[in-house]
Design a protein around this motif. Structure first.
Motif, PDB file in Angstrom:
ATOM      1  N   ARG A 138       4.093   3.229   1.600  1.00 21.84           N
ATOM      2  CA  ARG A 138       3.150   2.361   0.906  1.00 21.84           C
ATOM      3  C   ARG A 138       3.787   1.849  -0.381  1.00 21.84           C
ATOM      4  O   ARG A 138       4.189   2.634  -1.239  1.00 21.84           O
ATOM      5  CB  ARG A 138       1.858   3.102   0.592  1.00 21.84           C
ATOM      6  CG  ARG A 138       1.082   3.613   1.806  1.00 21.84           C
ATOM      7  CD  ARG A 138      -0.046   4.519   1.356  1.00 21.84           C
ATOM      8  NE  ARG A 138       0.476   5.640   0.570  1.00 21.84           N
ATOM      9  CZ  ARG A 138      -0.266   6.416  -0.201  1.00 21.84           C
ATOM     10  NH1 ARG A 138      -1.568   6.203  -0.304  1.00 21.84           N
ATOM     11  NH2 ARG A 138       0.286   7.409  -0.881  1.00 21.84           N
ATOM     12  N   LEU A 139       3.864   0.555  -0.514  1.00 24.06           N
ATOM     13  CA  LEU A 139       4.458  -0.036  -1.705  1.00 24.06           C
ATOM     14  C   LEU A 139       3.721   0.402  -2.955  1.00 24.06           C
ATOM     15  O   LEU A 139       4.343   0.706  -3.992  1.00 24.06           O
ATOM     16  CB  LEU A 139       4.452  -1.556  -1.580  1.00 24.06           C
ATOM     17  CG  LEU A 139       5.141  -2.344  -2.703  1.00 24.06           C
ATOM     18  CD1 LEU A 139       6.613  -1.984  -2.780  1.00 24.06           C
ATOM     19  CD2 LEU A 139       4.955  -3.846  -2.497  1.00 24.06           C
ATOM     20  N   GLU A 140       2.392   0.475  -2.866  1.00 21.64           N
ATOM     21  CA  GLU A 140       1.617   0.845  -4.043  1.00 21.64           C
ATOM     22  C   GLU A 140       1.931   2.277  -4.493  1.00 21.64           C
ATOM     23  O   GLU A 140       1.902   2.591  -5.687  1.00 21.64           O
ATOM     24  CB  GLU A 140       0.115   0.682  -3.788  1.00 21.64           C
ATOM     25  CG  GLU A 140      -0.461   1.530  -2.658  1.00 21.64           C
ATOM     26  CD  GLU A 140      -0.450   0.836  -1.305  1.00 21.64           C
ATOM     27  OE1 GLU A 140      -1.298   1.187  -0.463  1.00 21.64           O
ATOM     28  OE2 GLU A 140       0.400  -0.059  -1.104  1.00 21.64           O
ATOM     29  N   GLY A 141       2.229   3.161  -3.541  1.00 16.12           N
ATOM     30  CA  GLY A 141       2.595   4.528  -3.888  1.00 16.12           C
ATOM     31  C   GLY A 141       3.924   4.595  -4.616  1.00 16.12           C
ATOM     32  O   GLY A 141       4.086   5.317  -5.604  1.00 16.12           O
TER      33      GLY A 141
ATOM     34  N   LEU B 234       5.300   2.163  -6.335  1.00 12.21           N
ATOM     35  CA  LEU B 234       5.174   1.522  -7.645  1.00 12.21           C
ATOM     36  C   LEU B 234       4.371   2.384  -8.619  1.00 12.21           C
ATOM     37  O   LEU B 234       4.654   2.389  -9.824  1.00 12.21           O
ATOM     38  CB  LEU B 234       4.536   0.140  -7.497  1.00 12.21           C
ATOM     39  CG  LEU B 234       5.400  -0.891  -6.762  1.00 12.21           C
ATOM     40  CD1 LEU B 234       4.655  -2.215  -6.628  1.00 12.21           C
ATOM     41  CD2 LEU B 234       6.734  -1.100  -7.479  1.00 12.21           C
ATOM     42  N   LEU B 235       3.388   3.116  -8.116  1.00  9.05           N
ATOM     43  CA  LEU B 235       2.656   4.044  -8.978  1.00  9.05           C
ATOM     44  C   LEU B 235       3.608   5.101  -9.527  1.00  9.05           C
ATOM     45  O   LEU B 235       3.546   5.464 -10.706  1.00  9.05           O
ATOM     46  CB  LEU B 235       1.518   4.712  -8.203  1.00  9.05           C
ATOM     47  CG  LEU B 235       0.758   5.821  -8.945  1.00  9.05           C
ATOM     48  CD1 LEU B 235       0.112   5.289 -10.224  1.00  9.05           C
ATOM     49  CD2 LEU B 235      -0.291   6.464  -8.036  1.00  9.05           C
TER      50      LEU B 235
ATOM     51  N   LYS C 159       5.517   3.529 -12.329  1.00  7.03           N
ATOM     52  CA  LYS C 159       4.695   3.329 -13.524  1.00  7.03           C
ATOM     53  C   LYS C 159       4.514   4.627 -14.310  1.00  7.03           C
ATOM     54  O   LYS C 159       4.624   4.656 -15.542  1.00  7.03           O
ATOM     55  CB  LYS C 159       3.319   2.770 -13.148  1.00  7.03           C
ATOM     56  CG  LYS C 159       2.425   2.498 -14.352  1.00  7.03           C
ATOM     57  CD  LYS C 159       1.052   2.002 -13.951  1.00  7.03           C
ATOM     58  CE  LYS C 159       0.210   1.658 -15.193  1.00  7.03           C
ATOM     59  NZ  LYS C 159       0.108   2.762 -16.165  1.00  7.03           N
TER      60      LYS C 159
ATOM     61  N   GLY D  67       8.469  -5.426  -7.896  1.00  2.31           N
ATOM     62  CA  GLY D  67       7.413  -4.642  -8.531  1.00  2.31           C
ATOM     63  C   GLY D  67       7.939  -3.756  -9.640  1.00  2.31           C
ATOM     64  O   GLY D  67       7.327  -3.644 -10.715  1.00  2.31           O
TER      65      GLY D  67
END
Length: 427
Positions: A196-199, A201-202, A205, A250
């Motif tokens: 998961r890209l969001e994982g 990138l989190l 961050k 990202g």
């Protein structure tokens, strides 16, 4: 749905098997190089980009030589891995030692090699100083606790044995600065096989936020931030691969939003990917030895979980192709098994496949990382060969198969070679 295709024709495979009997792992050199180049290009915006290839994924010097030729370093977690990296032409700060419960000899060798030391616990500072001395470059591994969920492979961060808490991170850098260390990095590794890209990138961050806070409070100008490995691959045909270009974009956005305002404008971005680099480009090739029909239909191979442990250990899926029957209907259901005296020695359970016959060649996909590397000798099983497929179609033996002599080589008993004193040992 993506089609998984084996890069060797049936006729060429039979030629290879005549020289190198199954089972064996074979790696696609051209695809590995192209994949690493693509990964690096996705981060060509960074002041500097580093890939420390995770040696544990595919600990073979020929694979590491390819990494070195493509500009990558090595992420090591043991003394033999340090030696493998050095023997493969990866030297100095191209090596990063990130181990845990680390013995003194690992620290000593890392210092000797000029490697970057990445500590897993605040108490290791004193242990390192006492047993090996302080390094030129020091990093600490951050465990963000419940800020990120983790997964079944690496565990939940707050339950994992790895890393320092946020409070310990701040204290650790203070201690290291007081001891005269002037060059620093920051590291985390809390996800594994994340697609998961969001994982991903989190994860970036969270680490960037910490780096900015430490830089502001302690005045540290981090030389690098290592975002760990953990980039997953599509084991199932229906899975989506991580968009590396989107990941790079990202991370770039987060870099500009978080690090630049904190004065970290020259900090290198690093990863220690293993699976993401070599995983999709390795294959376990086996031969069908037996068929068994009882309460279920079983296909018995000449390989077992000693050759590929992931399905038994994690319940992982590895795609299976019957060579020469790729276009036939998958109208049979089998458990595909090995010969260990363990009922979980199964590569697949209730897998729909074409009709399989004794002598068929079976290819298991995505074994280029954590495949051969996780092998073992339970039941006296011998580890298989590793081959490298070159762009011109030629094949190089990069690890021979183990022999009975290898298995007996370390054993002491009445009548053994070691007992007779004809072999020099270090033990």
């Amino acid at each position: 749905m993506a089609i998984k295709k084996f890069p060797i024709s049936q006729e060429r495979l039979e030629e290879i098997i005549k020289e190198y009997p199954t089972p064996f792992h074979i790696y696609d050199e051209k695809a590995i190089r192209a994949n690493l180049r693509r990964f690096k290009k996705a981060f060509d915006w960074a002041p500097e980009f580093r890939e420390y290839f995770a040696v544990k994924a595919t600990p073979n010097p020929r694979i590491l030589q390819i990494m070195q030729e493509e500009g990558a370093g090595a992420d090591c977690s043991s003394l033999p891995e340090l030696l493998l990296a050095d023997a493969s032409g990866i030297h100095g700060e191209k090596i990063m030692l990130t181990s845990n419960d680390t013995p003194a000899d690992e620290f000593q060798k890392a210092i000797e090699l000029g490697a970057i030391i990445n500590l897993d616990d605040i108490t290791h500072i004193e242990y390192l100083e006492k047993n090996a001395g302080m390094p030129q470059v020091m990093s600490f591994r951050y465990n963000p606790g419940n800020l990120i969920e983790g997964n079944d492979i690496i565990g939940k961060p707050e339950e994992a044995k790895y890393g320092l808490t946020k409070e310990q991170m701040l204290e650790a850098y203070k201690i290291a600065m007081d001891k005269g260390v002037k060059r620093f990095g920051l590291h985390t590794m809390v996800i594994s096989n994340e697609t998961r890209l969001e994982g991903l990138l989190l994860n970036a961050k969270i680490v960037f936020d910490l780096a900015a806070e430490i830089a502001t409070k302690l005045g540290i100008k981090f030389e690098f931030i290592n975002l760990g490995g953990g980039i997953g691959i599509p084991y199932r045909p229906e899975d989506n691969a991580v968009d590396l270009e989107a990941l790079g974009e990202g991370v770039h956005k987060l870099y500009d939003e978080i690090l630049v305002p904190a004065g970290l404008t020259t900090t290198a971005i690093a990863y220690e990917s293993g699976r993401a680099i070599t995983g999709p480009y390795g294959y376990l090739v086996s031969t069908v030895l037996h068929q068994k029909n009882t309460y279920k239909n079983y296909i018995g191979l000449d390989s077992c979980m000693a050759n590929l442990m992931r399905p038994a250990l994690y319940g992982s899926y590895h795609h299976i192709v019957v060579v020469g029957k790729e276009n036939e209907p998958c109208d049979h259901v089998y458990d595909v098994t090995g010969s260990l005296c363990e009922n979980n020695d199964k590569f697949a359970i209730d897998r729909k496949l074409p009709k399989i016959d004794i002598g068929d060649r079976i290819v298991m996909f995505d074994t280029g990382a954590h495949g051969h590397a996780m092998g073992f000798n339970y039941n006296g099983k011998l580890r298989s060969a590793e081959l490298l497929l070159h762009e011109d179609g030629s094949v190089e033996l990069i690890r021979r198969a183990e022999t009975i002599e290898d298995y007996f080589a370390t054993l002491y008993y009445d009548g053994s070679v070691l007992k007779k004193g004809s072999v020099t040992t270090n033990g």
